[in-house]
Design a protein around this motif. Structure first.
Motif, mmCIF file in Angstrom:
data_model
loop_
_atom_site.group_PDB
_atom_site.id
_atom_site.type_symbol
_atom_site.label_atom_id
_atom_site.label_comp_id
_atom_site.label_asym_id
_atom_site.label_seq_id
_atom_site.Cartn_x
_atom_site.Cartn_y
_atom_site.Cartn_z
ATOM 1 N N UNK A 2 74.051 87.531 -0.355
ATOM 2 C CA UNK A 2 74.769 88.371 0.610
ATOM 3 C C UNK A 2 73.767 89.318 1.243
ATOM 4 N N UNK A 3 73.631 89.256 2.567
ATOM 5 C CA UNK A 3 72.681 90.143 3.252
ATOM 6 C C UNK A 3 73.326 91.492 3.543
ATOM 7 N N UNK A 4 74.446 91.506 4.277
ATOM 8 C CA UNK A 4 75.099 92.791 4.509
ATOM 9 C C UNK A 4 76.562 92.652 4.908
ATOM 10 N N UNK A 5 77.257 93.749 4.752
ATOM 11 C CA UNK A 5 78.619 93.903 5.277
ATOM 12 C C UNK A 5 78.571 94.939 6.388
ATOM 13 N N UNK A 6 79.488 94.841 7.331
ATOM 14 C CA UNK A 6 79.458 95.715 8.510
ATOM 15 C C UNK A 6 80.831 96.320 8.753
ATOM 16 N N UNK A 7 80.833 97.620 9.056
ATOM 17 C CA UNK A 7 82.079 98.389 9.082
ATOM 18 C C UNK A 7 82.188 99.177 10.387
ATOM 19 N N UNK B 65 75.684 93.191 20.940
ATOM 20 C CA UNK B 65 75.587 94.457 21.687
ATOM 21 C C UNK B 65 75.861 95.706 20.867
ATOM 22 N N UNK B 66 76.249 95.595 19.603
ATOM 23 C CA UNK B 66 76.704 96.769 18.871
ATOM 24 C C UNK B 66 75.571 97.720 18.498
ATOM 25 N N UNK B 67 75.900 99.023 18.509
ATOM 26 C CA UNK B 67 75.041 100.036 17.906
ATOM 27 C C UNK B 67 75.075 99.832 16.384
ATOM 28 N N UNK B 68 73.994 100.195 15.691
ATOM 29 C CA UNK B 68 73.956 99.959 14.249
ATOM 30 C C UNK B 68 73.120 100.994 13.529
ATOM 31 N N UNK B 69 73.411 101.124 12.257
ATOM 32 C CA UNK B 69 72.549 101.805 11.283
ATOM 33 C C UNK B 69 72.830 101.159 9.931
ATOM 34 N N UNK B 70 71.773 100.667 9.277
ATOM 35 C CA UNK B 70 71.904 99.978 7.999
ATOM 36 C C UNK B 70 71.447 100.864 6.854
ATOM 37 N N UNK B 71 72.209 100.803 5.762
ATOM 38 C CA UNK B 71 71.907 101.514 4.530
ATOM 39 C C UNK B 71 71.933 100.512 3.378
ATOM 40 N N UNK B 72 71.478 100.916 2.199
ATOM 41 C CA UNK B 72 71.428 99.992 1.059
ATOM 42 C C UNK B 72 72.170 100.564 -0.130
ATOM 43 N N UNK B 73 73.049 99.737 -0.717
ATOM 44 C CA UNK B 73 73.789 100.185 -1.893
ATOM 45 C C UNK B 73 72.928 100.016 -3.154
ATOM 46 N N UNK B 74 73.354 100.553 -4.298
ATOM 47 C CA UNK B 74 72.513 100.514 -5.512
ATOM 48 C C UNK B 74 72.251 99.115 -6.054
ATOM 49 N N UNK C 294 73.004 95.487 1.786
ATOM 50 C CA UNK C 294 72.976 96.374 2.932
ATOM 51 C C UNK C 294 74.407 96.579 3.446
ATOM 52 N N UNK C 295 74.678 97.770 3.938
ATOM 53 C CA UNK C 295 75.961 98.059 4.585
ATOM 54 C C UNK C 295 75.666 98.709 5.926
ATOM 55 N N UNK C 296 76.412 98.313 6.934
ATOM 56 C CA UNK C 296 76.148 98.712 8.317
ATOM 57 C C UNK C 296 77.338 99.486 8.886
#
Length: 307
Positions: free
Chosen positions: A200-205, A239-248, A252-254
């Motif tokens: 799993x690379x990331x989830x996006x919210x 086209x979306x704006x983004x910022x990615x973070x990393x859980x423990x 990655x969560x966006x």
């Protein structure tokens, strides 16, 4: 489209309690039992214990039971088994082994939010008041689960599972690397990329606007700067704006806003993108750890040893 949204996902991690605290900070609402809700989508996220981080289950919403019958027939043509109940169909993706649950589910109702007023050349849309983004208070709360990005050792096979099996549509492609696929009017709900190991690379919210992306990310980094991965920026594909973070656990969560929406399939032409545009339009360049997460090598070793 007979399909209309992602209903929920279950993510397996080795450190459930620590990861649950992260997603509470991220703005999801704890429901108990390591389940979480978004503002508009209800329960959309659950954590389960697994030895390595992975996608355990993805839920997809369908309009009616006839859609489940059609999907069952499509899966049979791919020689994939499916278990049918009155209002759901359960199958397994053949490469990474996660469950897919397609269920008859209500659509997400998002009441219209008026656009954030921004001043510009020759345009004063916000007179005599400060920008809403700097006067907002309180934590950022994601509105819905937007998309999931999966690494697959056989990208083409996993893509067929979603398109020919379940009925997703392809919005854009990065040749031999990734396909952006949708089950709603959002540009993509699932992205499958070629990878050396299934993960799993990331989830996006989804959040309201670019200010909420910034507010949410800064609040997360105030608590722990090591959560930062990549951002702020804007993707070219979608086209979306983004910022990615990393859980423990290393997922990655966006936070995202302003993604392309495809309301009429006839008016959208899927594009083929290569190079930088396959990743972003502007912003800082992605770090190597985003392109290939640091724990993938360990996952590869584990998969090899298990084999």
């Amino acid at each position: 489209m007979a399909l209309h949204r992602l209903t929920s996902i279950t993510v397996g991690v080795p450190n459930v309690e620590e990861t649950a605290a992260y997603y509470t900070d991220f703005g999801l609402t704890p429901l108990g039992g390591n389940a979480f809700a978004t503002t508009d989508g209800g329960e959309q996220f659950k954590l389960a214990h697994t030895p390595q981080r992975r996608l355990v289950e993805i839920g997809i919403g369908a309009e009616n039971p006839d859609d489940l019958d059609r999907i069952a027939r499509q899966l049979r043509t791919l020689d994939l088994p499916a278990e049918r109940t009155a209002d759901a169909l359960v199958t397994e993706e053949p490469i990474a082994g996660f469950r897919a649950v397609i269920s008859v589910a209500p659509r997400i109702e998002q009441h219209r939010t008026e656009p954030t007023p921004y001043n510009g050349p020759g345009r004063i849309d916000r007179a005599n008041v400060r920008a809403p983004g700097i006067v907002r208070e309180g934590p950022v709360a994601p509105r819905k689960l937007g998309h999931v990005v999966i690494g697959s050792t056989d990208q083409a096979a996993t893509q067929r599972f979603f398109t020919e099996g379940i009925g997703f549509k392809v919005s854009d492609v990065v040749p031999s690397i990734a396909a952006f696929m949708r089950c709603s009017t959002d540009h993509h709900n699932v992205l499958v990329q070629q990878a050396p190991v299934n993960f799993l690379h990331h989830t996006s919210w989804q959040v309201e606007d670019i200010d909420e992306i910034g507010r949410g990310a800064m609040a997360m980094l105030d608590q722990n700067p090591e959560r930062h991965v990549w951002g702020l920026g804007r993707h070219h594909v979608g086209s979306n704006f983004f910022w990615y973070l990393k859980d423990p656990a290393g997922n990655f969560s966006e936070y995202y806003s302003d993604i392309d929406c495809i309301v009429d399939d006839a008016l959208w032409t899927p594009g083929t993108w290569e190079g930088v545009k396959g990743l972003f339009n502007w912003g800082p360049p992605p770090p190597p750890s985003f392109l290939m997460p640091e724990d993938v090598a360990a996952m590869m070793t584990g998969a090899h040893n298990a084999g």
